[in-house]
Design a protein around this motif. Structure first.
Motif, PDB file in Angstrom:
ATOM      1  N   LEU A 303      40.886  34.522  46.963  1.00 34.76           N
ATOM      2  CA  LEU A 303      42.000  35.461  46.841  1.00 34.76           C
ATOM      3  C   LEU A 303      42.745  35.308  45.523  1.00 34.76           C
ATOM      4  O   LEU A 303      43.188  36.300  44.936  1.00 34.76           O
ATOM      5  N   ARG A 304      42.908  34.082  45.049  1.00 36.91           N
ATOM      6  CA  ARG A 304      43.638  33.864  43.789  1.00 36.91           C
ATOM      7  C   ARG A 304      42.915  34.549  42.634  1.00 36.91           C
ATOM      8  O   ARG A 304      43.555  35.184  41.781  1.00 36.91           O
ATOM      9  N   ARG A 305      41.591  34.438  42.575  1.00 42.17           N
ATOM     10  CA  ARG A 305      40.825  35.096  41.518  1.00 42.17           C
ATOM     11  C   ARG A 305      40.855  36.612  41.685  1.00 42.17           C
ATOM     12  O   ARG A 305      40.933  37.359  40.702  1.00 42.17           O
ATOM     13  N   ALA A 306      40.801  37.060  42.925  1.00 40.34           N
ATOM     14  CA  ALA A 306      40.832  38.503  43.181  1.00 40.34           C
ATOM     15  C   ALA A 306      42.156  39.115  42.750  1.00 40.34           C
ATOM     16  O   ALA A 306      42.197  40.279  42.314  1.00 40.34           O
ATOM     17  N   GLN A 307      43.234  38.337  42.837  1.00 42.58           N
ATOM     18  CA  GLN A 307      44.550  38.867  42.489  1.00 42.58           C
ATOM     19  C   GLN A 307      44.586  39.404  41.055  1.00 42.58           C
ATOM     20  O   GLN A 307      45.165  40.456  40.791  1.00 42.58           O
ATOM     21  N   LYS A 308      43.980  38.699  40.127  1.00 43.36           N
ATOM     22  CA  LYS A 308      44.004  39.122  38.728  1.00 43.36           C
ATOM     23  C   LYS A 308      43.323  40.477  38.564  1.00 43.36           C
ATOM     24  O   LYS A 308      43.792  41.337  37.822  1.00 43.36           O
ATOM     25  N   ILE A 309      42.218  40.658  39.284  1.00 44.79           N
ATOM     26  CA  ILE A 309      41.479  41.918  39.194  1.00 44.79           C
ATOM     27  C   ILE A 309      42.273  43.044  39.841  1.00 44.79           C
ATOM     28  O   ILE A 309      42.402  44.140  39.282  1.00 44.79           O
ATOM     29  N   VAL A 310      42.824  42.780  41.022  1.00 41.22           N
ATOM     30  CA  VAL A 310      43.555  43.820  41.756  1.00 41.22           C
ATOM     31  C   VAL A 310      44.830  44.204  41.016  1.00 41.22           C
ATOM     32  O   VAL A 310      45.141  45.405  40.871  1.00 41.22           O
ATOM     33  N   ARG A 311      45.557  43.225  40.517  1.00 42.28           N
ATOM     34  CA  ARG A 311      46.811  43.522  39.818  1.00 42.28           C
ATOM     35  C   ARG A 311      46.550  44.357  38.561  1.00 42.28           C
ATOM     36  O   ARG A 311      47.262  45.331  38.289  1.00 42.28           O
TER      37      ARG A 311
END
Length: 349
Positions: A303-311
């Motif tokens: 989830l932490r890595r996904a946050q950068k992409i989603v944001r």
């Protein structure tokens, strides 16, 4: 902060492109390998949580009839919260590929472990994920003891009407009852004709209650047993409530037929909580609520890595993305509770 999604939601793209924004985001997430299973991570996490659970009860039996037991109760309250978070991940099929082992694991951790009906919670949580913060469709914002909108406040009667006047001040004290509420709701749910696997659900819930109360009242004197029970369940309720409260409370709401596309429905109603490894651990990854709602089966450590992409993607397509610190998230939720309760306090509020 709280508004209606009907006014805050940007357009979802040209006609016929419904869901295309999410599809493009999903391709980026998959390409980054963030939907891949993490069996090693979950083997370690489930083992650690199980060891802490066994260790806490071992301390309980070693200490015996001692007034040090409330300290064990606090420790076990935290462990029970972690068990509940593991149950959440199991339910979302982050741990096992197939539904059957997921359901078995959910009932063992939920029903037997913490005394919460897996079937009841799954039904409730599935409806929440489908329509987060929708006042008619999301059971998490249905008016019960608390009211979540000014319209609910105006329609409130009885106890919700009385508590709604002071619900911001009473929110954290009321969380001390959440552990008991989970048990009561779980037992009530057994009477529902829609409850699947009624026999195993009831047997595991009964086993939890019998084993729990037997341990308390056979090892401890009645006074110490009652003190342990109250401390354990109160702290468990507060911890669980503090884990879930920052996620949606005080964010935009939906009513009636308002249904933006999937990406906006999930992003605009959710709040992320900033923090490091400790925040991730304490909140079980639910501090990345936006990413979790977009990709419920994504393993927690991704989830932490996904946050950068989603944001970055939300900024690219012009969708507001809200994140704040942990303390501020509670402040926003409490301000919302106070604001929506204004109709119950009268013109002098």
């Amino acid at each position: 902060m709280t508004t209606s999604l009907e006014t805050s939601c940007p357009p979802s793209g040209p006609a016929g492109a419904t869901g295309s924004d999410f599809a493009r985001l999903s391709r980026r997430i998959v390409a980054a390998g963030l939907m891949k299973r993490r069996p090693g991570y979950y083997a370690v996490r489930l083992s650690a949580v199980s060891a802490a659970f066994a260790g806490g009860w071992a301390m309980f039996f070693v200490l015996g009839d001692s007034w040090w037991q409330p300290a064990v109760a606090v420790f076990l309250a935290f462990v029970y919260g972690q068990v509940a978070l593991v149950t959440h991940d199991v339910a979302h099929m982050q741990v096992f590929r197939r539904r059957r082992p997921s359901a078995i694991g959910g009932r063992l951790f939920g029903n037997l472990g913490v005394g919460m009906s897996y079937g009841w919670w799954m039904d409730k949580h599935t409806r929440h994920h489908a329509n987060p913060n929708h006042e008619e469709l999301d059971p998490d914002v249905a008016p019960d003891i608390l009211v979540w909108s000014s319209e609910q406040a105006r329609a409130a009667t009885g106890l919700p009407r009385f508590i709604g006047r002071y619900q911001a001040q009473l929110f954290f004290p009321l969380l001390t009852l959440e552990g008991f509420n989970l048990r009561v709701s779980s037992v009530r749910a057994l009477r529902s004709p829609t409850m699947k696997h009624w026999g195993s659900e009831a047997a595991l819930l009964l086993a939890h209650i019998v084993l729990y109360l037997s341990a308390l009242f056979l090892v401890l004197s009645p006074g110490k047993a009652l003190a342990f029970l109250l401390v354990h369940q109160a702290v468990f309720g507060v911890y669980l409530g503090c884990t879930f409260a920052p996620n949606h409370k005080g964010m935009p709401t939906l009513t009636g037929d308002a249904r933006p596309d999937f990406l906006r429905r999930q992003v605009l109603t959710s709040r992320n909580v900033r923090g490091g490894a400790l925040t991730d651990f304490l909140l079980g990854g639910l501090n990345y609520q936006i990413e979790h709602h977009l990709f419920p089966s994504m393993p927690t450590p991704h989830l932490r890595r996904a946050q950068k992409i989603v944001r970055a993607y939300c900024a690219e397509i012009g969708v507001p993305y809200h994140e704040t610190g942990l303390i501020r998230s509670y402040a926003e939720a409490l301000r919302h509770l106070r604001r929506v309760g204004e109709p119950l306090r009268g013109p002098r509020a």
